[in-house]
Write a protein that holds these residues in place. Structure first.
Motif, PDB file in Angstrom:
ATOM      1  N   VAL A   2       0.832  -1.210   0.000  1.00  0.00           N
ATOM      2  CA  VAL A   2       0.000   0.000   0.000  1.00  0.00           C
ATOM      3  C   VAL A   2       0.872   1.268   0.000  1.00  0.00           C
ATOM      4  CG1 VAL A   2      -1.735   1.267   1.335  1.00  0.00           C
ATOM      5  CG2 VAL A   2      -1.940  -1.221   1.040  1.00  0.00           C
TER       6      VAL A   2
ATOM      7  N   ASP B 164      11.064   2.280   5.168  1.00  0.00           N
ATOM      8  CA  ASP B 164      10.587   0.944   5.550  1.00  0.00           C
ATOM      9  C   ASP B 164      11.588   0.272   6.484  1.00  0.00           C
ATOM     10  OD1 ASP B 164       8.270  -1.048   4.654  1.00  0.00           O
ATOM     11  OD2 ASP B 164      10.078  -2.183   5.117  1.00  0.00           O
ATOM     12  N   ALA B 165      11.030  -0.441   7.478  1.00  0.00           N
ATOM     13  CA  ALA B 165      11.872  -1.119   8.463  1.00  0.00           C
ATOM     14  C   ALA B 165      12.634  -2.296   7.845  1.00  0.00           C
ATOM     15  CB  ALA B 165      10.998  -1.617   9.607  1.00  0.00           C
TER      16      ALA B 165
ATOM     17  N   ALA C 118      -5.690 -11.839  -3.680  1.00  0.00           N
ATOM     18  CA  ALA C 118      -6.711 -11.813  -4.729  1.00  0.00           C
ATOM     19  C   ALA C 118      -7.014 -10.350  -4.995  1.00  0.00           C
ATOM     20  CB  ALA C 118      -7.961 -12.534  -4.245  1.00  0.00           C
TER      21      ALA C 118
ATOM     22  N   LEU D 155      10.617   3.454  12.244  1.00  0.00           N
ATOM     23  CA  LEU D 155      10.142   4.632  12.975  1.00  0.00           C
ATOM     24  C   LEU D 155      10.054   4.309  14.470  1.00  0.00           C
ATOM     25  CD1 LEU D 155       8.780   7.536  12.456  1.00  0.00           C
ATOM     26  CD2 LEU D 155       6.668   6.333  13.027  1.00  0.00           C
TER      27      LEU D 155
ATOM     28  N   ASP E 242      -3.581  -1.278   6.064  1.00  0.00           N
ATOM     29  CA  ASP E 242      -3.802  -1.978   7.336  1.00  0.00           C
ATOM     30  C   ASP E 242      -3.575  -1.073   8.540  1.00  0.00           C
ATOM     31  OD1 ASP E 242      -4.370  -4.238   5.873  1.00  0.00           O
ATOM     32  OD2 ASP E 242      -3.172  -5.576   7.133  1.00  0.00           O
TER      33      ASP E 242
ATOM     34  N   GLY F 242     -10.602 -11.764   1.042  1.00  0.00           N
ATOM     35  CA  GLY F 242      -9.448 -11.284   0.276  1.00  0.00           C
ATOM     36  C   GLY F 242      -9.559  -9.803  -0.064  1.00  0.00           C
TER      37      GLY F 242
ATOM     38  N   GLY G   5      -8.082  -7.025   2.042  1.00  0.00           N
ATOM     39  CA  GLY G   5      -7.178  -6.099   2.734  1.00  0.00           C
ATOM     40  C   GLY G   5      -6.351  -5.225   1.800  1.00  0.00           C
ATOM     41  N   VAL G   6      -5.641  -5.846   0.872  1.00  0.00           N
ATOM     42  CA  VAL G   6      -4.806  -5.070  -0.052  1.00  0.00           C
ATOM     43  C   VAL G   6      -5.702  -4.166  -0.899  1.00  0.00           C
ATOM     44  CG1 VAL G   6      -3.250  -5.180  -2.025  1.00  0.00           C
ATOM     45  CG2 VAL G   6      -3.043  -6.875  -0.208  1.00  0.00           C
ATOM     46  N   ASN G   7      -6.821  -4.733  -1.354  1.00  0.00           N
ATOM     47  CA  ASN G   7      -7.707  -3.963  -2.235  1.00  0.00           C
ATOM     48  C   ASN G   7      -8.223  -2.687  -1.562  1.00  0.00           C
ATOM     49  OD1 ASN G   7      -7.870  -5.706  -4.659  1.00  0.00           O
ATOM     50  ND2 ASN G   7      -8.565  -7.198  -3.152  1.00  0.00           N
TER      51      ASN G   7
HETATM   52  C1  LIG Z   1      -3.245 -15.063   5.259  1.00  0.00           C
HETATM   53  C2  LIG Z   1      -3.637 -13.760   4.672  1.00  0.00           C
HETATM   54  C3  LIG Z   1      -4.188 -13.734   3.381  1.00  0.00           C
HETATM   55  C4  LIG Z   1      -4.568 -12.522   2.793  1.00  0.00           C
HETATM   56  N1  LIG Z   1      -5.104 -12.525   1.537  1.00  0.00           N
HETATM   57  C5  LIG Z   1      -5.475 -11.352   0.972  1.00  0.00           C
HETATM   58  C6  LIG Z   1      -6.059 -11.315  -0.349  1.00  0.00           C
HETATM   59  O1  LIG Z   1      -6.264 -12.339  -1.005  1.00  0.00           O
HETATM   60  N2  LIG Z   1      -6.390 -10.101  -0.879  1.00  0.00           N
HETATM   61  C7  LIG Z   1      -6.209  -8.949  -0.197  1.00  0.00           C
HETATM   62  O2  LIG Z   1      -6.552  -7.869  -0.721  1.00  0.00           O
HETATM   63  N3  LIG Z   1      -5.658  -8.947   1.058  1.00  0.00           N
HETATM   64  C8  LIG Z   1      -5.291 -10.111   1.652  1.00  0.00           C
HETATM   65  N4  LIG Z   1      -4.745 -10.114   2.901  1.00  0.00           N
HETATM   66  C9  LIG Z   1      -4.533  -8.842   3.609  1.00  0.00           C
HETATM   67  C10 LIG Z   1      -3.262  -8.162   3.145  1.00  0.00           C
HETATM   68  O3  LIG Z   1      -2.156  -9.032   3.249  1.00  0.00           O
HETATM   69  C11 LIG Z   1      -3.012  -6.875   3.930  1.00  0.00           C
HETATM   70  O4  LIG Z   1      -4.216  -6.112   3.954  1.00  0.00           O
HETATM   71  C12 LIG Z   1      -1.913  -6.043   3.247  1.00  0.00           C
HETATM   72  O5  LIG Z   1      -0.701  -6.730   3.239  1.00  0.00           O
HETATM   73  C13 LIG Z   1      -1.733  -4.706   3.942  1.00  0.00           C
HETATM   74  O6  LIG Z   1      -0.746  -3.977   3.274  1.00  0.00           O
HETATM   75  P1  LIG Z   1      -0.062  -2.706   3.960  1.00  0.00           P
HETATM   76  O7  LIG Z   1       0.954  -2.224   2.960  1.00  0.00           O
HETATM   77  O8  LIG Z   1      -1.114  -1.785   4.450  1.00  0.00           O
HETATM   78  O9  LIG Z   1       0.642  -3.274   5.263  1.00  0.00           O
HETATM   79  P2  LIG Z   1       1.832  -4.320   5.391  1.00  0.00           P
HETATM   80  O10 LIG Z   1       1.819  -5.292   4.283  1.00  0.00           O
HETATM   81  O11 LIG Z   1       1.751  -4.843   6.783  1.00  0.00           O
HETATM   82  O12 LIG Z   1       3.139  -3.431   5.220  1.00  0.00           O
HETATM   83  C14 LIG Z   1       3.588  -2.586   6.243  1.00  0.00           C
HETATM   84  C15 LIG Z   1       5.015  -2.159   5.938  1.00  0.00           C
HETATM   85  O13 LIG Z   1       5.414  -1.260   6.957  1.00  0.00           O
HETATM   86  C16 LIG Z   1       6.720  -1.586   7.401  1.00  0.00           C
HETATM   87  N5  LIG Z   1       6.811  -1.164   8.810  1.00  0.00           N
HETATM   88  C17 LIG Z   1       6.177  -1.678   9.889  1.00  0.00           C
HETATM   89  N6  LIG Z   1       6.500  -1.008  11.005  1.00  0.00           N
HETATM   90  C18 LIG Z   1       7.359  -0.027  10.617  1.00  0.00           C
HETATM   91  C19 LIG Z   1       8.060   1.001  11.326  1.00  0.00           C
HETATM   92  N7  LIG Z   1       7.954   1.164  12.651  1.00  0.00           N
HETATM   93  N8  LIG Z   1       8.879   1.823  10.622  1.00  0.00           N
HETATM   94  C20 LIG Z   1       9.019   1.682   9.271  1.00  0.00           C
HETATM   95  N9  LIG Z   1       8.384   0.712   8.573  1.00  0.00           N
HETATM   96  C21 LIG Z   1       7.570  -0.117   9.229  1.00  0.00           C
HETATM   97  C22 LIG Z   1       6.843  -3.086   7.224  1.00  0.00           C
HETATM   98  O14 LIG Z   1       8.201  -3.461   7.042  1.00  0.00           O
HETATM   99  C23 LIG Z   1       6.011  -3.321   5.955  1.00  0.00           C
HETATM  100  O15 LIG Z   1       6.798  -3.265   4.796  1.00  0.00           O
HETATM  101  C24 LIG Z   1      -4.380 -11.307   3.514  1.00  0.00           C
HETATM  102  C25 LIG Z   1      -3.826 -11.336   4.801  1.00  0.00           C
HETATM  103  C26 LIG Z   1      -3.471 -12.547   5.381  1.00  0.00           C
HETATM  104  C27 LIG Z   1      -2.890 -12.564   6.795  1.00  0.00           C
END
Ligand SMILES: Cc1cc2nc3c(=O)[nH]c(=O)nc-3n(C[C@H](O)[C@H](O)[C@H](O)COP(=O)(O)OP(=O)(O)OC[C@H]3O[C@@H](n4cnc5c(N)ncnc54)[C@H](O)[C@@H]3O)c2cc1C
Length: 426
Positions: free
Chosen positions: A16, A35-36, A57, A140, A314, A324, A326-328
């Motif tokens: 995201v 990014d960490a 997905a 952070l 997230d 599925g 969360g990413v969307n």
């Molecule tokens: C088993 C499973 C299956 C899933 N399947 C789907 C699916 O089919 N379709 C879908 O849309 N979603 C799915 N999801 C949900 C999806 O994986 C999440 O919603 C998505 O990864 C969120 O992305 P994000 O970039 O918001 O957060 P994250 O992917 O959690 O990325 C956060 C980033 O922040 C960084 N970070 C964390 N703390 C710090 C800090 N203090 N300082 C600097 N950087 C930091 C981390 O290194 C990471 O790179 C699934 C989740 C699970 C658990």
């Protein structure tokens, strides 16, 4: 030493945060992305060999966003798995519902993409943008806002002053906590176990999900033949014998199943359980990977914005993976946030203006809240052994399966085409 970031600092370079950096960077914004994690290896072999464990997905709306950013063609030339059908049933009863892309005149209902491949595609595009700087191994640890400027402190002792900051740092967002934004949290009592399998019968481009008494078990279709022939469509004989598994279950069950995947004999036993769980619909199953598991906690930040700050993905909301989404949802957040900010800047307004941030929150919060509530309702209905609820879900699934207008509405929802979308996602 304190440095100045230029237009915006994004904390969190996952799927995201990286997409937001690309959206703003393409519009000429000067972006610092922190990014960490460490800098990823070159993506040369991604999308070849066995599939990655973590997949998503993606909806048609997300696909449109990634196409507009030039990421989708790169992914499609490697490995993606569009699926044309979905089958969902109650393993305890007779209720079943099937969706077909043809019902709404589209080619696919969504596409399964490996997360590391998508991230590599995003970072590749970011590397082309001189206005975006990616900082890795930057965790952070401190944050404060004073006189219209935010100061970010990282674990290497570095600090940055920035007019605007975005929290894209995941479900346990440190930035959200440091900014004092309260979060509603609900432990679903379930854990998601993931692994990859080969199946005797082809999946035929159908995503399958069985609701077991302990939680949903999904077999998501993969296409493991590199799509270098330009035809990654499902149904391809050679490529449709792999699935990604997401098995949501109790923590105790997840631990037991994960430990089975640790040796050959255990993997055989796990495979038999998967075959039974999916009602033997794909013939003999072979487990080809480890089986890590993740706790499923639903969270919703009570506010998406604060002075000079926005939460996305997230960090703002995390939900049960059964649909599925969360990413969307995160992708729809960043498309709307970038749209509001880019428009504001073009007309000479300050993107940190509280009214602009409030508009972002207003456009996204309702849709995200509705999806969180739907996931909670689903889990309650299908997690219940009460006879009345079992009867209701079997009637419900069977009844909806016969009601085409309701099914079409549900498909539109699955395509990600409802809500107040950014223009580039429509
Ligand atoms: C088993 C499973 C299956 C899933 N399947 C789907 C699916 O089919 N379709 C879908 O849309 N979603 C799915 N999801 C949900 C999806 O994986 C999440 O919603 C998505 O990864 C969120 O992305 P994000 O970039 O918001 O957060 P994250 O992917 O959690 O990325 C956060 C980033 O922040 C960084 N970070 C964390 N703390 C710090 C800090 N203090 N300082 C600097 N950087 C930091 C981390 O290194 C990471 O790179 C699934 C989740 C699970 C658990």
């Amino acid at each position: 030493m304190t440095q100045e970031t230029r237009d915006v600092a994004i904390v969190g370079g996952g799927l995201v945060g990286a997409t937001l950096a690309l959206l703003l960077g393409e519009a000429g914004w000067r972006v610092d992305l922190f990014d960490a994690g460490s800098r990823p290896d070159e993506a040369a072999t991604l999308g070849e060999g066995p599939p990655s464990l973590r997949v998503s997905a993606l909806t048609a709306a997300t696909q449109r966003l990634l196409t507009s950013l030039g990421v989708w063609p790169w992914l499609a030339a490697r490995r993606i798995a569009p699926y044309r059908g979905m089958a969902v049933w109650d393993a305890e009863g007779s209720g079943e519902i099937a969706f077909d892309a043809e019902d709404v005149g589209v080619a696919s209902l969504g596409t399964i993409v490996e997360n590391d491949l998508l991230l590599a595609g995003l970072r590749r595009r970011l590397d082309d943008l001189p206005s975006v700087t990616c900082h890795f191994e930057a965790r952070l640890t401190g944050y404060r806002r004073e006189s219209g400027v935010s100061t970010l402190v990282f674990d290497d002792g570095g600090s940055y002053r920035t007019p605007l900051v975005v929290g894209a740092d995941g479900g346990r967002s440190v930035l959200r906590g440091l900014a004092g934004i309260p979060v509603s949290e609900r432990d679903t009592g379930q854990v998601a176990l993931v692994t990859s399998v080969r199946t005797e019968l082809g999946h035929g481009g159908i995503a399958r999900q069985a609701f077991l008494p302990t939680g949903p078990l999904a077999f998501l279709p993969l296409n493991v033949v590199p799509a270098s022939n330009g035809d990654p469509l499902p149904g391809n004989e050679a490529s449709d014998h792999h699935c990604s598994i997401v098995w949501s279950t109790t923590p105790g069950e997840a631990r037991r199943l994960a430990s089975l995947a640790e040796d050959d004999a255990g993997r055989e036993a796990l495979a038999r359980e998967l075959e039974a769980g999916i009602g033997d619909r794909l013939g003999q199953v072979t487990v080809i990977d480890a089986a890590p598991h993740f706790p499923i906690v639903q969270r919703h930040a009570q506010r998406y914005v604060d002075e000079g700050l926005a939460l996305v993905g997230d960090a703002a909301h995390s939900l049960h993976p059964l649909a599925g989404q969360g990413v969307n949802l995160g992708m729809m957040d960043v498309a709307v946030l970038a749209e509001e900010w880019i428009r504001a800047k073009k007309r000479g307004a300050d993107p940190a203006d509280a009214r602009i941030l409030a508009r972002y929150a207003r456009r996204r919060r309702g849709d995200n809240a509705a999806m969180l509530a739907a996931m909670q309702g689903f889990q309650r209905l299908f997690g219940s052994a009460q006879p009345a609820l079992r009867l209701a879900r079997n009637w419900g699934l069977g009844g909806v399966d016969r009601l085409m207008p309701v099914k079409r509405l549900m498909i539109r929802q699955a395509l990600g085409e409802s809500g107040d979308l950014a223009e580039r996602c429509r």
